[in-house]
Design an enzyme around this catalytic site. Structure first.
Site, PDB file in Angstrom:
ATOM      1  N   ARG A   1     -28.043 -32.587  18.625  1.00  0.00           N
ATOM      2  CA  ARG A   1     -28.510 -32.081  19.921  1.00  0.00           C
ATOM      3  C   ARG A   1     -29.929 -31.535  19.819  1.00  0.00           C
ATOM      4  O   ARG A   1     -30.681 -31.593  20.794  1.00  0.00           O
ATOM      5  CB  ARG A   1     -27.618 -30.911  20.377  1.00  0.00           C
TER       6      ARG A   1
ATOM      7  N   ARG B   1     -22.495 -16.894  28.737  1.00  0.00           N
ATOM      8  CA  ARG B   1     -23.742 -17.431  29.282  1.00  0.00           C
ATOM      9  C   ARG B   1     -23.752 -17.579  30.796  1.00  0.00           C
ATOM     10  O   ARG B   1     -23.704 -18.676  31.338  1.00  0.00           O
ATOM     11  CB  ARG B   1     -24.087 -18.751  28.587  1.00  0.00           C
TER      12      ARG B   1
ATOM     13  N   LYS C   1     -37.530 -28.457  21.323  1.00  0.00           N
ATOM     14  CA  LYS C   1     -36.451 -28.797  22.263  1.00  0.00           C
ATOM     15  C   LYS C   1     -36.481 -27.870  23.476  1.00  0.00           C
ATOM     16  O   LYS C   1     -36.434 -28.321  24.619  1.00  0.00           O
ATOM     17  CB  LYS C   1     -35.097 -28.652  21.541  1.00  0.00           C
ATOM     18  N   ASN C   2     -36.558 -26.563  23.214  1.00  0.00           N
ATOM     19  CA  ASN C   2     -36.417 -25.598  24.308  1.00  0.00           C
ATOM     20  C   ASN C   2     -37.614 -25.580  25.248  1.00  0.00           C
ATOM     21  O   ASN C   2     -37.556 -24.958  26.302  1.00  0.00           O
ATOM     22  CB  ASN C   2     -36.152 -24.193  23.748  1.00  0.00           C
TER      23      ASN C   2
ATOM     24  N   ASP D   1     -31.641 -17.815  17.558  1.00  0.00           N
ATOM     25  CA  ASP D   1     -31.457 -19.197  17.104  1.00  0.00           C
ATOM     26  C   ASP D   1     -31.718 -19.372  15.606  1.00  0.00           C
ATOM     27  O   ASP D   1     -31.533 -20.475  15.078  1.00  0.00           O
ATOM     28  CB  ASP D   1     -32.373 -20.145  17.896  1.00  0.00           C
TER      29      ASP D   1
ATOM     30  N   CYS E   1     -19.836 -21.476  26.304  1.00  0.00           N
ATOM     31  CA  CYS E   1     -20.005 -22.347  25.141  1.00  0.00           C
ATOM     32  C   CYS E   1     -19.642 -21.554  23.903  1.00  0.00           C
ATOM     33  O   CYS E   1     -19.205 -20.408  24.016  1.00  0.00           O
ATOM     34  CB  CYS E   1     -21.410 -22.921  25.072  1.00  0.00           C
TER      35      CYS E   1
HETATM   36  C1  UD1 Z   1     -32.525 -20.072  25.697  1.00  0.00           C
HETATM   37  C2  UD1 Z   1     -32.525 -21.137  24.618  1.00  0.00           C
HETATM   38  C3  UD1 Z   1     -31.566 -20.767  23.509  1.00  0.00           C
HETATM   39  C4  UD1 Z   1     -31.869 -19.375  22.989  1.00  0.00           C
HETATM   40  C5  UD1 Z   1     -31.922 -18.375  24.127  1.00  0.00           C
HETATM   41  C6  UD1 Z   1     -32.362 -16.997  23.677  1.00  0.00           C
HETATM   42  C7  UD1 Z   1     -32.996 -23.141  25.862  1.00  0.00           C
HETATM   43  C8  UD1 Z   1     -32.525 -24.467  26.318  1.00  0.00           C
HETATM   44  N1  UD1 Z   1     -32.126 -22.397  25.201  1.00  0.00           N
HETATM   45  O1  UD1 Z   1     -31.221 -20.055  26.278  1.00  0.00           O
HETATM   46  O2  UD1 Z   1     -31.698 -21.730  22.462  1.00  0.00           O
HETATM   47  O3  UD1 Z   1     -30.862 -18.982  22.091  1.00  0.00           O
HETATM   48  O4  UD1 Z   1     -32.859 -18.816  25.127  1.00  0.00           O
HETATM   49  O5  UD1 Z   1     -33.571 -17.051  23.015  1.00  0.00           O
HETATM   50  O6  UD1 Z   1     -34.148 -22.788  26.067  1.00  0.00           O
HETATM   51  N2  UD1 Z   1     -27.800 -14.051  30.694  1.00  0.00           N
HETATM   52  C9  UD1 Z   1     -27.090 -13.488  31.741  1.00  0.00           C
HETATM   53  N3  UD1 Z   1     -27.365 -13.919  32.999  1.00  0.00           N
HETATM   54  C10 UD1 Z   1     -28.304 -14.868  33.275  1.00  0.00           C
HETATM   55  C11 UD1 Z   1     -29.031 -15.437  32.197  1.00  0.00           C
HETATM   56  C12 UD1 Z   1     -28.753 -15.002  30.909  1.00  0.00           C
HETATM   57  O7  UD1 Z   1     -26.244 -12.631  31.533  1.00  0.00           O
HETATM   58  O8  UD1 Z   1     -28.509 -15.209  34.439  1.00  0.00           O
HETATM   59  C13 UD1 Z   1     -27.516 -13.613  29.310  1.00  0.00           C
HETATM   60  C14 UD1 Z   1     -26.954 -14.741  28.449  1.00  0.00           C
HETATM   61  O9  UD1 Z   1     -25.558 -14.836  28.592  1.00  0.00           O
HETATM   62  C15 UD1 Z   1     -27.360 -14.298  27.071  1.00  0.00           C
HETATM   63  C16 UD1 Z   1     -28.711 -13.607  27.306  1.00  0.00           C
HETATM   64  O10 UD1 Z   1     -28.749 -13.279  28.689  1.00  0.00           O
HETATM   65  O11 UD1 Z   1     -26.462 -13.361  26.568  1.00  0.00           O
HETATM   66  C17 UD1 Z   1     -29.931 -14.455  26.959  1.00  0.00           C
HETATM   67  O12 UD1 Z   1     -29.888 -15.652  27.662  1.00  0.00           O
HETATM   68  P1  UD1 Z   1     -31.179 -16.506  28.007  1.00  0.00           P
HETATM   69  O13 UD1 Z   1     -32.407 -15.837  27.465  1.00  0.00           O
HETATM   70  O14 UD1 Z   1     -31.148 -16.815  29.450  1.00  0.00           O
HETATM   71  O15 UD1 Z   1     -30.934 -17.809  27.159  1.00  0.00           O
HETATM   72  P2  UD1 Z   1     -30.968 -19.307  27.653  1.00  0.00           P
HETATM   73  O16 UD1 Z   1     -32.141 -19.536  28.540  1.00  0.00           O
HETATM   74  O17 UD1 Z   1     -29.626 -19.728  28.128  1.00  0.00           O
END
Ligand code: UD1
Length: 408
Positions: free
Chosen positions: A381, A106, A7-8, A289, A101
């Protein structure tokens, strides 16, 4: 059993296809709600998208819209992945700001800061973020944290910038490598994906491609833990076991037999387990995850294990549901103390998010008596035919009712 495509990864490959007007074919695509929502996002932008057997045919052509609307983004945060490609191709992109969420607030600040470093102008009003910049320039970007989504968005924006870009402290997840391979097959020059420094050549003239997505390591890990909690014996294929290095190591420490092979792994549980401590971290650390699922296994292992959640701020909301099934889990800040205190008992429980839903299914399989799980739309999902795959492995599980809401 064979796992589906990740999915990711697929969601980002779909977004990346917007970088060209040409046809892109993505295979090994899971039929899950998130992919259907991303199809709607692409169609709203003006792309033609069709499902054909297990692959997607995407013909972006000349997109008529640059806006990902709130009614779709609120259903799937990963819609933010279209920001980088739209900006790169059209010099303008507008995406509804994803709300919080059930696993944390996030933010998207790192995505936006990186785009500014590439020369974009960012404005934020009326619940939308707008990025503008027709002359993006390659930059040296250092991320505060190896965010998966920020690394991906910046890679997709940088491929068309003027000059080369370096992303330091980049996320190293296998899905990042899959995106780099996809972009490479479209004509981009990307090196270092899978390491903390990703280098992207700019000015790429990207063309259509055909690419099979990587296997879903989280689905594979979930099934491996399902085998462990039921003392089962399962062959899992369609996955590179090195994508699950630390989770498989933890399963071995707990006492599960794990044999890795070229296309997957063989998992054998025996119920004779011991507790371990673990901490979630970006790849190659233990994946957040799989944190809810491993809590179920630790609940069956005598002793106390400490699970530390380092990636998402509130990813313990499901714990109350597990405790209703007889688990003994106490939360202290971002630590959970999991006591393996004897048998679980079936109950009516509620999925609070995707991976928590999967964990509750595993708890239901391990528990004595029947478990009724509500809000299973969360599971749909991200897991393709979850109950069919589990019943194919011998589980007694079925989808009970069609709800009026989003469940089906
Ligand atoms: C992706 C995955 C999700 C997985 C996560 C971590 C997808 C669709 N989802 O989510 O399943 O759990 O990686 O492996 O690929 N953060 C900030 N600012 C930002 C971006 C992130 O503070 O601009 C924080 C987030 O709130 C979180 C952490 O960084 O606490 C990690 O987030 P991130 O690695 O970006 O996860 P996603 O890409 O949202």
């Amino acid at each position: 059993m064979r796992v589906s495509g990740a999915k990711n990864s697929v969601l980002k490959l779909m977004a990346a296809s917007l970088l060209t007007p040409d046809e892109c074919i993505i295979s090994n695509v899971p039929n899950i709600t998130d992919v259907q929502i991303m199809m709607q996002v692409l169609r709203t932008l003006g792309a033609e998208v069709e499902w054909e057997a297990d692959h997607l045919r995407i013909r972006p052509g000349d997109l008529k819209s640059r806006k990902a609307p709130y009614h779709l983004v609120r259903r799937m945060r990963a819609s933010i992945a279209v920001l980088g490609p739209l900006l790169a191709r059209y010099g303008e992109a507008m995406v509804a700001i994803p709300g919080g969420c059930n696993i944390g607030s996030r933010k998207i600040d790192m995505h936006l800061k990186g785009l500014v470093e590439l020369g974009a102008e960012i404005t934020s009003e009326h619940g939308y973020v707008t990025a503008r910049g027709s002359n993006l320039k390659g930059a040296h970007i250092i991320l505060d944290f190896p965010s998966v989504g920020a690394t991906e968005n910046l890679m997709m924006a940088a491929v068309k910038a003027d000059g080369n870009t370096t992303i330091e402290n980049a996320a190293r997840e296998p899905e990042i490598q899959d995106l780099a391979a996809f972009l490479g097959s479209m004509g981009a020059g990307i090196s270092g994906a899978g390491s903390p420094i990703v280098e992207i050549e700019g000015n790429a003239d990207l063309h259509g491609t055909s690419h099979a997505s990587v296997g879903d390591r989280i689905e594979a890990g979930t099934i491996a833990i399902a085998a462990a909690v039921t003392s089962g014996d399962v062959e899992i294929t369609g996955i590179n076991p090195s994508h699950l290095g630390l989770p498989l190591e933890k399963l071995r420490e707990i006492g599960v037999e794990v044999e890795e092979n070229r296309d997957g792994m063989h998992i054998k549980g025996n119920g004779d387990y011991r507790s371990v401590d673990l901490a979630t971290l970006p790849f190659p650390g233990f994946p957040t995850d799989l944190q809810p699922q491993i809590m179920v296994l630790l609940s069956l292992a005598p002793g106390a294990g400490i699970v530390t959640e380092n990636v998402f701020e509130s990813r313990f909301m499901f714990v109350d549901e597990l405790n209703r099934m007889g688990c003994d889990i106490t939360i202290e800040g971002h630590h959970a103390v999991v006591k393996g205190d004897g048998p679980l008992s079936g109950a009516e429980v509620c999925a609070t998010d995707l991976r928590a839903g999967a964990a509750l299914v595993l708890a239901g399989l391990a528990a004595q008596g029947q478990t009724d799980l509500l809000d299973i739309h969360h599971i749909d999902r991200g897991y393709e035919k979850f109950e069919e795959k589990l019943s194919g492995l011998g589980a007694d599980i079925r989808r009970a009712a069609v709800d009026e809401g989003e469940e089906f």
